[in-house]
Design a protein around this motif. Sequence first.
Motif, PDB file in Angstrom:
ATOM      1  N   LEU A   1     -93.117  33.650 -36.257  1.00  0.00           N
ATOM      2  CA  LEU A   1     -92.990  33.314 -37.672  1.00  0.00           C
ATOM      3  C   LEU A   1     -91.769  34.000 -38.267  1.00  0.00           C
ATOM      4  CD1 LEU A   1     -96.003  32.521 -37.123  1.00  0.00           C
ATOM      5  CD2 LEU A   1     -96.494  33.259 -39.455  1.00  0.00           C
ATOM      6  N   ALA A   2     -91.018  33.238 -39.075  1.00  0.00           N
ATOM      7  CA  ALA A   2     -89.882  33.801 -39.804  1.00  0.00           C
ATOM      8  C   ALA A   2     -90.393  34.473 -41.070  1.00  0.00           C
ATOM      9  CB  ALA A   2     -88.880  32.699 -40.139  1.00  0.00           C
ATOM     10  N   MET A   3     -89.972  35.729 -41.264  1.00  0.00           N
ATOM     11  CA  MET A   3     -90.453  36.516 -42.392  1.00  0.00           C
ATOM     12  C   MET A   3     -89.297  36.894 -43.304  1.00  0.00           C
ATOM     13  SD  MET A   3     -92.931  38.983 -40.095  1.00  0.00           S
ATOM     14  CE  MET A   3     -93.580  39.878 -41.513  1.00  0.00           C
ATOM     15  N   ALA A   4     -89.604  37.520 -44.420  1.00  0.00           N
ATOM     16  CA  ALA A   4     -88.578  37.955 -45.362  1.00  0.00           C
ATOM     17  C   ALA A   4     -87.637  38.949 -44.702  1.00  0.00           C
ATOM     18  CB  ALA A   4     -89.240  38.597 -46.585  1.00  0.00           C
ATOM     19  N   GLY A   5     -86.365  38.883 -45.096  1.00  0.00           N
ATOM     20  CA  GLY A   5     -85.376  39.812 -44.558  1.00  0.00           C
ATOM     21  C   GLY A   5     -84.884  39.466 -43.173  1.00  0.00           C
ATOM     22  N   GLY A   6     -85.205  38.275 -42.675  1.00  0.00           N
ATOM     23  CA  GLY A   6     -84.751  37.878 -41.350  1.00  0.00           C
ATOM     24  C   GLY A   6     -85.602  38.392 -40.211  1.00  0.00           C
ATOM     25  N   GLU A   7     -86.706  39.074 -40.505  1.00  0.00           N
ATOM     26  CA  GLU A   7     -87.570  39.606 -39.457  1.00  0.00           C
ATOM     27  C   GLU A   7     -88.422  38.496 -38.856  1.00  0.00           C
ATOM     28  OE1 GLU A   7     -90.019  43.752 -38.931  1.00  0.00           O
ATOM     29  OE2 GLU A   7     -90.330  42.636 -40.780  1.00  0.00           O
TER      30      GLU A   7
ATOM     31  N   PRO B   1     -99.895  28.070 -49.117  1.00  0.00           N
ATOM     32  CA  PRO B   1     -98.643  28.812 -49.336  1.00  0.00           C
ATOM     33  C   PRO B   1     -97.417  27.921 -49.202  1.00  0.00           C
ATOM     34  CG  PRO B   1     -99.549  29.294 -47.167  1.00  0.00           C
ATOM     35  CD  PRO B   1    -100.563  28.444 -47.872  1.00  0.00           C
ATOM     36  N   GLN B   2     -96.385  28.244 -49.931  1.00  0.00           N
ATOM     37  CA  GLN B   2     -95.107  27.553 -49.879  1.00  0.00           C
ATOM     38  C   GLN B   2     -93.994  28.605 -49.739  1.00  0.00           C
ATOM     39  OE1 GLN B   2     -94.812  24.194 -49.818  1.00  0.00           O
ATOM     40  NE2 GLN B   2     -97.046  23.988 -49.968  1.00  0.00           N
ATOM     41  N   GLY B   3     -92.832  28.149 -49.237  1.00  0.00           N
ATOM     42  CA  GLY B   3     -91.709  29.049 -49.022  1.00  0.00           C
ATOM     43  C   GLY B   3     -91.025  29.437 -50.300  1.00  0.00           C
ATOM     44  N   PRO B   4     -89.994  30.277 -50.214  1.00  0.00           N
ATOM     45  CA  PRO B   4     -89.386  30.829 -49.001  1.00  0.00           C
ATOM     46  C   PRO B   4     -90.165  32.036 -48.474  1.00  0.00           C
ATOM     47  CG  PRO B   4     -88.281  31.697 -50.930  1.00  0.00           C
ATOM     48  CD  PRO B   4     -89.306  30.728 -51.438  1.00  0.00           C
ATOM     49  N   PRO B   5     -89.752  32.572 -47.286  1.00  0.00           N
ATOM     50  CA  PRO B   5     -90.414  33.777 -46.783  1.00  0.00           C
ATOM     51  C   PRO B   5     -90.301  34.909 -47.795  1.00  0.00           C
ATOM     52  CG  PRO B   5     -88.999  32.811 -45.093  1.00  0.00           C
ATOM     53  CD  PRO B   5     -88.691  32.099 -46.369  1.00  0.00           C
ATOM     54  N   ARG B   6     -91.399  35.611 -48.025  1.00  0.00           N
ATOM     55  CA  ARG B   6     -91.361  36.686 -49.016  1.00  0.00           C
ATOM     56  C   ARG B   6     -92.529  37.634 -48.814  1.00  0.00           C
ATOM     57  NH1 ARG B   6     -93.202  32.004 -51.093  1.00  0.00           N
ATOM     58  NH2 ARG B   6     -95.064  31.990 -52.440  1.00  0.00           N
TER      59      ARG B   6
ATOM     60  N   GLY C   1     -95.025  48.829 -42.705  1.00  0.00           N
ATOM     61  CA  GLY C   1     -95.490  47.491 -43.046  1.00  0.00           C
ATOM     62  C   GLY C   1     -96.906  47.137 -42.697  1.00  0.00           C
ATOM     63  N   VAL C   2     -97.659  48.019 -42.027  1.00  0.00           N
ATOM     64  CA  VAL C   2     -99.033  47.670 -41.664  1.00  0.00           C
ATOM     65  C   VAL C   2     -99.848  47.425 -42.937  1.00  0.00           C
ATOM     66  CG1 VAL C   2    -101.164  48.494 -40.578  1.00  0.00           C
ATOM     67  CG2 VAL C   2     -98.946  48.917 -39.494  1.00  0.00           C
ATOM     68  N   GLY C   3    -100.512  46.266 -42.989  1.00  0.00           N
ATOM     69  CA  GLY C   3    -101.283  45.876 -44.160  1.00  0.00           C
ATOM     70  C   GLY C   3    -100.519  45.048 -45.170  1.00  0.00           C
ATOM     71  N   ASP C   4     -99.196  44.914 -44.996  1.00  0.00           N
ATOM     72  CA  ASP C   4     -98.410  44.103 -45.927  1.00  0.00           C
ATOM     73  C   ASP C   4     -98.827  42.637 -45.845  1.00  0.00           C
ATOM     74  OD1 ASP C   4     -97.061  46.402 -46.508  1.00  0.00           O
ATOM     75  OD2 ASP C   4     -95.122  45.767 -45.708  1.00  0.00           O
ATOM     76  N   LEU C   5     -98.788  41.953 -46.978  1.00  0.00           N
ATOM     77  CA  LEU C   5     -99.130  40.534 -47.054  1.00  0.00           C
ATOM     78  C   LEU C   5     -97.852  39.733 -47.289  1.00  0.00           C
ATOM     79  CD1 LEU C   5    -101.581  38.590 -47.054  1.00  0.00           C
ATOM     80  CD2 LEU C   5    -101.596  38.800 -49.545  1.00  0.00           C
ATOM     81  N   HIS C   6     -97.611  38.701 -46.458  1.00  0.00           N
ATOM     82  CA  HIS C   6     -96.381  37.920 -46.499  1.00  0.00           C
ATOM     83  C   HIS C   6     -96.668  36.425 -46.581  1.00  0.00           C
ATOM     84  CE1 HIS C   6     -93.289  40.976 -45.141  1.00  0.00           C
ATOM     85  NE2 HIS C   6     -94.393  41.589 -44.761  1.00  0.00           N
ATOM     86  N   ILE C   7     -95.682  35.686 -47.079  1.00  0.00           N
ATOM     87  CA  ILE C   7     -95.578  34.247 -46.851  1.00  0.00           C
ATOM     88  C   ILE C   7     -94.501  34.070 -45.786  1.00  0.00           C
ATOM     89  CG2 ILE C   7     -94.944  32.002 -47.800  1.00  0.00           C
ATOM     90  CD1 ILE C   7     -97.597  33.038 -48.834  1.00  0.00           C
ATOM     91  N   ALA C   8     -94.848  33.411 -44.672  1.00  0.00           N
ATOM     92  CA  ALA C   8     -93.923  33.256 -43.548  1.00  0.00           C
ATOM     93  C   ALA C   8     -93.997  31.829 -43.024  1.00  0.00           C
ATOM     94  CB  ALA C   8     -94.260  34.259 -42.441  1.00  0.00           C
ATOM     95  N   ARG C   9     -92.921  31.436 -42.322  1.00  0.00           N
ATOM     96  CA  ARG C   9     -92.838  30.064 -41.788  1.00  0.00           C
ATOM     97  C   ARG C   9     -92.929  30.099 -40.265  1.00  0.00           C
ATOM     98  NH1 ARG C   9     -88.812  27.055 -39.692  1.00  0.00           N
ATOM     99  NH2 ARG C   9     -87.282  28.688 -40.162  1.00  0.00           N
ATOM    100  N   LEU C  10     -93.776  29.198 -39.728  1.00  0.00           N
ATOM    101  CA  LEU C  10     -93.902  29.098 -38.280  1.00  0.00           C
ATOM    102  C   LEU C  10     -92.617  28.493 -37.730  1.00  0.00           C
ATOM    103  CD1 LEU C  10     -97.105  28.054 -36.372  1.00  0.00           C
ATOM    104  CD2 LEU C  10     -94.839  27.493 -35.507  1.00  0.00           C
TER     105      LEU C  10
ATOM    106  N   ALA D   1     -93.889  46.923 -36.043  1.00  0.00           N
ATOM    107  CA  ALA D   1     -92.878  46.526 -35.065  1.00  0.00           C
ATOM    108  C   ALA D   1     -92.693  47.637 -34.039  1.00  0.00           C
ATOM    109  CB  ALA D   1     -91.560  46.231 -35.775  1.00  0.00           C
ATOM    110  N   GLN D   2     -92.322  47.257 -32.827  1.00  0.00           N
ATOM    111  CA  GLN D   2     -92.175  48.255 -31.773  1.00  0.00           C
ATOM    112  C   GLN D   2     -91.113  47.820 -30.776  1.00  0.00           C
ATOM    113  OE1 GLN D   2     -95.249  48.330 -28.760  1.00  0.00           O
ATOM    114  NE2 GLN D   2     -96.206  46.496 -29.599  1.00  0.00           N
ATOM    115  N   GLY D   3     -90.316  48.775 -30.324  1.00  0.00           N
ATOM    116  CA  GLY D   3     -89.391  48.567 -29.217  1.00  0.00           C
ATOM    117  C   GLY D   3     -88.551  47.313 -29.326  1.00  0.00           C
ATOM    118  N   GLY D   4     -88.064  46.989 -30.511  1.00  0.00           N
ATOM    119  CA  GLY D   4     -87.260  45.786 -30.678  1.00  0.00           C
ATOM    120  C   GLY D   4     -88.071  44.533 -30.909  1.00  0.00           C
ATOM    121  N   LYS D   5     -89.384  44.607 -30.796  1.00  0.00           N
ATOM    122  CA  LYS D   5     -90.258  43.465 -31.048  1.00  0.00           C
ATOM    123  C   LYS D   5     -90.744  43.508 -32.488  1.00  0.00           C
ATOM    124  CE  LYS D   5     -91.951  43.466 -26.277  1.00  0.00           C
ATOM    125  NZ  LYS D   5     -93.161  43.599 -25.412  1.00  0.00           N
ATOM    126  N   GLY D   6     -90.933  42.336 -33.065  1.00  0.00           N
ATOM    127  CA  GLY D   6     -91.376  42.253 -34.449  1.00  0.00           C
ATOM    128  C   GLY D   6     -92.829  42.633 -34.607  1.00  0.00           C
TER     129      GLY D   6
END
Length: 374
Positions: free
Chosen positions: A64-70, A114-119, A43-52, A97-102
């Motif tokens: 931040l809540a991201m797509a897929g529950g991450e 930007p507007q939702g949903p996370p994607r 995922g490094v470099g991926d661009l997302h819409i996320a909610r604080l 992500a590392q060691g259980g951390k996002g």
Amino acid sequence: MAAPLILVSVSPGEQRTALLAGDLIDGDRLEAAFIERPARPEGVGDLHIARLSARAPAMGGAFLAMAGGETGFLPDSEGAKGRTEGEWLRVAVTRAAQGGKGPRLAARPGPEAPQGPPRLLARGPDAPLRLAAQHPEATLRTDHPATAARLRAALGAARVSLSTAPAFDEAVEEAFETLSGMAVPLPGGGRLTLHPTPALLAIDIDAGAAAGGRDAAAHRTLNAAALAEALRQIRLRHLAGAILIDMAGMPIARRRDLLPGLQPHLAADPHLRLVGMTGLGLIELQRRRVHTPLHEVLGDPPSPLTRGLLALRRGVREAAARPGARLALTAHPAVLAALRDWPGALEEFTRAAGPLSLRADPLCPPGQEHVHAE
């Protein structure tokens, strides 16, 4: 100095990328290595819409809540400061992500709020494209027609060649095999042993046959070469966090003399910095994490999935050598289960080499999985 060469080896479920650089005297040398599994990219470099979703003042940022529950972390210095809960942001992944951390995130501007949903908006570049951007003088060679077409569309036909032989020769395969283990042999004897833990990475230098010698100059030379190789292995393996290196057979008072010699190797890795030396004479380093360490990708010891994908890679070559043969994979049930669960791996093998029968053998020891003619 020869121009760098980027090799891209593609096999069912996996893409391996090597950067070779060197000269006519010493030959090519592995300077970067990546093992990617496209079905689940880091995922490094991926661009997302996320909610604080929550402010974290004590940590200097927000979740931040991201797509897929991450859940990702956005530092105040990267755009979280002044933001409120429930706000939508356009963010890029700057650390895997590392060691259980996002993942670690950074805010990115866009043409509109930007507007939702996370994607997920766009995937970031994979290793071949990142290395091509970092080394514009490098050419690329791959053994996979679809990958060659994709890279040519992005980089131009002149930079990318398609090889009918495997992209990795025996020397590169051996180098990647070394990267899959935690022991690294040193030229002239001795070895490095890497011990990753949740808290830090410990590296031990073993002098081998020279351990009992009294030649102080020989010990200094061995440790200097071993330290250079240790820093190279840290970079190749994408190791990060706190790092301690224990040298071999040198009084603590003389170990500091080797620190200035590390500067050229530190300059080659912008993520790595020398902290100093501990009271016990251990060299202390810190490296910023960006990509997933190879031992987390492969497993330590290698995971059932890693062993299965290796068997498929070898199986494709077996099929090329024996066209028309019906093939079977004999492996432990855990290996076969991992392959069935991994999106696309078995289907890619079928497209490349034909049908494959799966034979479970509960007594098959790790590393003995193999594709063979029925």
